[in-house]
Design an enzyme around this catalytic site. Sequence first.
Site, PDB file in Angstrom:
ATOM      1  CB  ALA A 128      -0.819  -0.128   1.195  1.00  0.00           C
ATOM      2  N   GLY A 176      -0.575  -5.040   1.437  1.00  0.00           N
ATOM      3  CA  GLY A 176      -1.577  -5.361   1.255  1.00  0.00           C
ATOM      4  C   GLY A 176      -1.791  -5.657  -1.390  1.00  0.00           C
ATOM      5  CD  GLU A 193      -3.390  -7.826   4.038  1.00  0.00           C
ATOM      6  OE1 GLU A 193      -3.873  -7.882   4.942  1.00  0.00           O
ATOM      7  OE2 GLU A 193      -3.076  -6.448   3.707  1.00  0.00           O
ATOM      8  CD  GLU A 234       1.244  -5.564   5.994  1.00  0.00           C
ATOM      9  OE1 GLU A 234       0.449  -6.113   4.935  1.00  0.00           O
ATOM     10  OE2 GLU A 234       2.215  -6.643   5.787  1.00  0.00           O
TER      11      GLU A 234
END
Length: 255
Positions: free
Chosen positions: A63, A106, A109, A129
């Site tokens: 992200a 992200g 994911e 993260e």
Amino acid sequence: MAGVRLTKKDDGILVLSIDRPEALNALNRGIVDEIDEKIDEIEKDSGARCLILHSDKNFAAGADIKAMAECDEEGAKAFAFSPTYNRLAALRIPTVSAIEGYALGGGMELALATDIRIAGEGAKMGFPEVSLGIFPGAGGTIRAPRLIGAAFAKELIFSGEAVTAERALQMGLVNRVVPDDRVFAEAYRLAGKIARRGPVAVRRAKEVIDRGTAMNVESGIELEAAEWAKLFNTRDQKEGMQAFIAKRKPEFENR
């Protein structure tokens, strides 16, 4: 111009691509909102048989950290990608991630929200993260343990380290590894094979697998038996079995 593309190929195969090369196809709120809009189109496409997620050189390098850095709790909730990823996971048609380069945070994911993952030999995957003071917040802590088991998921999430494609294959994070220049071709080959199968049967098989894994074995088998029997009311079941007996290729009608 950066954005998200949805391309229609032969046999009902769709390809969803992120075009943000300057940021290694990193995800931000605008990109994820565009993915959400493309999911609207996919849901309405009665001819869709399989969806491939593939972006050139890098699948999605996480992200956009700059966009998240100053978020408070409410801002983080608004930034979250989970609603869109949940919609992707809930698509009735099979979905395949074709992973080149980075699939981190992200981006990983996003790949986990699909049914099947094919990675290039040079791909790097993981959840960095914790090095930013957060943890995966778009399904990573939930989908990864269900896919690869709690121990491997904890190793990835707690360490924040990226793993090679070969290590990801050993963990069960991806289904197969191919040369980097063959990633999309392999995903397209598999999607084509899926697209030629009975579409009603494939859709219902996906539903039973997804629902059944959340049940105990006995309840899951009851669900399977009920949905299996319903297929004998379909035109495609009659065509598929008649074609087998006649030793010809079936011509499925998706009904």
